[in-house]
Design an enzyme around this catalytic site. Structure first.
Site, PDB file in Angstrom:
ATOM      1  N   GLU A   1      -9.410  30.654 -48.060  1.00 13.76           N
ATOM      2  CA  GLU A   1      -8.670  31.376 -47.028  1.00 13.76           C
ATOM      3  C   GLU A   1      -7.259  31.697 -47.517  1.00 13.76           C
ATOM      4  O   GLU A   1      -6.344  30.869 -47.382  1.00 13.76           O
ATOM      5  CB  GLU A   1      -8.570  30.518 -45.764  1.00 13.76           C
ATOM      6  CG  GLU A   1      -9.908  30.186 -45.142  1.00 13.76           C
ATOM      7  CD  GLU A   1      -9.814  30.118 -43.619  1.00 13.76           C
ATOM      8  OE1 GLU A   1     -10.628  30.750 -42.964  1.00 13.76           O
ATOM      9  OE2 GLU A   1      -8.884  29.459 -43.107  1.00 13.76           O
TER      10      GLU A   1
ATOM     11  N   GLU B   1      -3.306  26.189 -41.098  1.00 11.07           N
ATOM     12  CA  GLU B   1      -2.515  25.970 -39.874  1.00 11.07           C
ATOM     13  C   GLU B   1      -2.294  24.473 -39.639  1.00 11.07           C
ATOM     14  O   GLU B   1      -1.246  24.061 -39.148  1.00 11.07           O
ATOM     15  CB  GLU B   1      -3.206  26.652 -38.685  1.00 11.07           C
ATOM     16  CG  GLU B   1      -3.049  28.176 -38.787  1.00 11.07           C
ATOM     17  CD  GLU B   1      -4.163  28.983 -38.133  1.00 11.07           C
ATOM     18  OE1 GLU B   1      -4.921  28.426 -37.315  1.00 11.07           O
ATOM     19  OE2 GLU B   1      -4.268  30.181 -38.456  1.00 11.07           O
TER      20      GLU B   1
ATOM     21  N   TRP C   1     -12.481  28.891 -33.532  1.00  9.01           N
ATOM     22  CA  TRP C   1     -11.828  29.388 -32.311  1.00  9.01           C
ATOM     23  C   TRP C   1     -10.358  28.997 -32.225  1.00  9.01           C
ATOM     24  O   TRP C   1      -9.653  29.458 -31.348  1.00  9.01           O
ATOM     25  CB  TRP C   1     -12.580  28.864 -31.077  1.00  9.01           C
ATOM     26  CG  TRP C   1     -13.803  29.659 -30.742  1.00  9.01           C
ATOM     27  CD1 TRP C   1     -14.486  30.509 -31.570  1.00  9.01           C
ATOM     28  CD2 TRP C   1     -14.489  29.693 -29.486  1.00  9.01           C
ATOM     29  NE1 TRP C   1     -15.549  31.058 -30.900  1.00  9.01           N
ATOM     30  CE2 TRP C   1     -15.580  30.568 -29.615  1.00  9.01           C
ATOM     31  CE3 TRP C   1     -14.287  29.052 -28.262  1.00  9.01           C
ATOM     32  CZ2 TRP C   1     -16.456  30.839 -28.568  1.00  9.01           C
ATOM     33  CZ3 TRP C   1     -15.178  29.308 -27.222  1.00  9.01           C
ATOM     34  CH2 TRP C   1     -16.238  30.197 -27.378  1.00  9.01           C
ATOM     35  N   LYS C   2      -9.919  28.080 -33.097  1.00  4.75           N
ATOM     36  CA  LYS C   2      -8.529  27.599 -33.064  1.00  4.75           C
ATOM     37  C   LYS C   2      -8.198  27.114 -31.647  1.00  4.75           C
ATOM     38  O   LYS C   2      -9.071  26.603 -30.964  1.00  4.75           O
ATOM     39  CB  LYS C   2      -7.582  28.702 -33.549  1.00  4.75           C
ATOM     40  CG  LYS C   2      -8.066  29.296 -34.882  1.00  4.75           C
ATOM     41  CD  LYS C   2      -7.095  30.198 -35.550  1.00  4.75           C
ATOM     42  CE  LYS C   2      -7.675  30.661 -36.874  1.00  4.75           C
ATOM     43  NZ  LYS C   2      -6.762  31.454 -37.662  1.00  4.75           N
TER      44      LYS C   2
ATOM     45  N   GLY D   1     -11.974  33.703 -37.662  1.00  8.76           N
ATOM     46  CA  GLY D   1     -11.126  33.320 -36.532  1.00  8.76           C
ATOM     47  C   GLY D   1     -11.249  34.337 -35.409  1.00  8.76           C
ATOM     48  O   GLY D   1     -12.174  34.286 -34.597  1.00  8.76           O
ATOM     49  N   GLY D   2     -10.328  35.291 -35.373  1.00 10.35           N
ATOM     50  CA  GLY D   2     -10.251  36.269 -34.285  1.00 10.35           C
ATOM     51  C   GLY D   2     -11.583  36.891 -33.902  1.00 10.35           C
ATOM     52  O   GLY D   2     -11.933  36.948 -32.714  1.00 10.35           O
TER      53      GLY D   2
HETATM   54  P1  PGA Z   1      -8.943  35.193 -38.908  1.00  8.60           P
HETATM   55  O1  PGA Z   1      -8.830  33.607 -39.136  1.00  8.60           O
HETATM   56  O2  PGA Z   1     -10.395  35.565 -39.055  1.00  8.60           O
HETATM   57  O3  PGA Z   1      -8.432  35.407 -37.494  1.00  8.60           O
HETATM   58  O4  PGA Z   1      -8.097  35.852 -39.935  1.00  8.60           O
HETATM   59  C1  PGA Z   1      -9.600  32.954 -40.111  1.00  8.60           C
HETATM   60  C2  PGA Z   1      -9.293  31.472 -40.139  1.00  8.60           C
HETATM   61  O5  PGA Z   1      -8.111  31.101 -40.009  1.00  8.60           O
HETATM   62  O6  PGA Z   1     -10.203  30.638 -40.271  1.00  8.60           O
END
Ligand code: PGA
Length: 253
Positions: free
Chosen positions: A169, A100, A14-15, A235-236
């Site tokens: 990734e 990140e 979910w960041k 993520g998204g």
């Molecule tokens: P994303 O992110 O699915 O939004 O591209 C993946 C992640 O950073 O783990």
């Protein structure tokens, strides 16, 4: 090397998204999971502030994880969270070395290795992220970059029960809607399996390798069908229960 059939892991990252309102979405998700086969694992790594609340409503099937942890167990590290604390809050997994974190907090591979070791010591399963950037990909350096990052980032294992999860990734695919071709993903996953085998021997065969970067309902089934892809780090598309469930369904169909 022939690949072993591993249980698929669908992991949501979910960041820095989600407040208590998001728990409604999780309730919706757990209700939907009740009627689905449990032949794959499903995990959400929410912000640390939501781990406890989420663990209390997650039910038996949905697992919870952290997004990072400090390499020490406790001490004078203002603003940080230890692996023990994550475990205490209800986490079973923790992501380490996400690009990140590597970029925003200058976390280097040697530190990622220490985080992975701290996670294992606390009884958490570390999900170690590795990936090349766009320039490295176009210069044909992907394999070298993955090899170098992995060798520096992999923790030492203390026991036969210890296991790590790798997430491939590509940085240029994260949040961009761009995805490598199935062949490109397959090549990197095969390489990752080989590096794991060099490092850990037979134990490597049971370590899941996830793909992450713009995975969504529309491409999940193709990506999950690639050899040595044992799940996804999403993520998204993990933020909306409907999309995340749609991906999980492809893992269990
Ligand atoms: P994303 O992110 O699915 O939004 O591209 C993946 C992640 O950073 O783990």
């Amino acid at each position: 090397m022939g690949s072993v059939m591993l249980r698929t892991l669908i992991a949501g990252n979910w960041k820095m998204n989600g407040t208590r309102d998001a728990l409604e979405e999780v309730k919706h998700l757990t209700r939907a999971l009740e009627s689905l086969p449990r032949t794959a694992d499903i995990l959400i790594c929410p912000p640390a502030t939501l781990i406890m609340a989420m663990a209390s409503i997650a039910g038996a099937h949905l697992k919870i994880g952290g997004q990072s942890c400090h390499a020490q167990i406790s001490g004078a590290h203002t603003g940080d969270i230890s692996a023990d604390m994550l475990r205490d809050a209800g986490a079973e997994y923790v992501i380490v070395g996400h690009s990140e974190r590597r970029d925003d907090h200058a976390e280097r591979s040697a530190y990622v290795k220490a985080q992975g070791q701290a996670a294992l010591q606390a009884g958490l399963k570390p999900i170690i992220c590795v990936g090349e950037d766009y320039n490295q990909r176009v210069r044909g350096e992907t394999q070298d970059v993955i090899d170098r990052i992995m060798r520096k980032s992999l923790p030492d294992l203390a026991s036969e029960q210890d296991a790590v999860i790798i997430a491939y990734e590509p940085k240029w695919a994260i949040g961009t809607g761009k995805v490598p071709t199935p062949d490109e993903i397959g090549e990197v996953h095969t390489l990752i399996r080989r590096i794991l085998a060099d490092r850990y021997g037979r134990q490597a065969q049971t370590m899941p390798i996830l793909y992450g970067g713009s995975m969504k309902p529309g491409n999940a089934s193709e990506i999950l069908g690639i050899e040595d892809v044992n799940g996804g780090l999403i993520g998204g598309a993990s933020l909306k229960a409907e999309d995340f469930i749609a991906i999980y369904k492809q893992a269990v169909s």
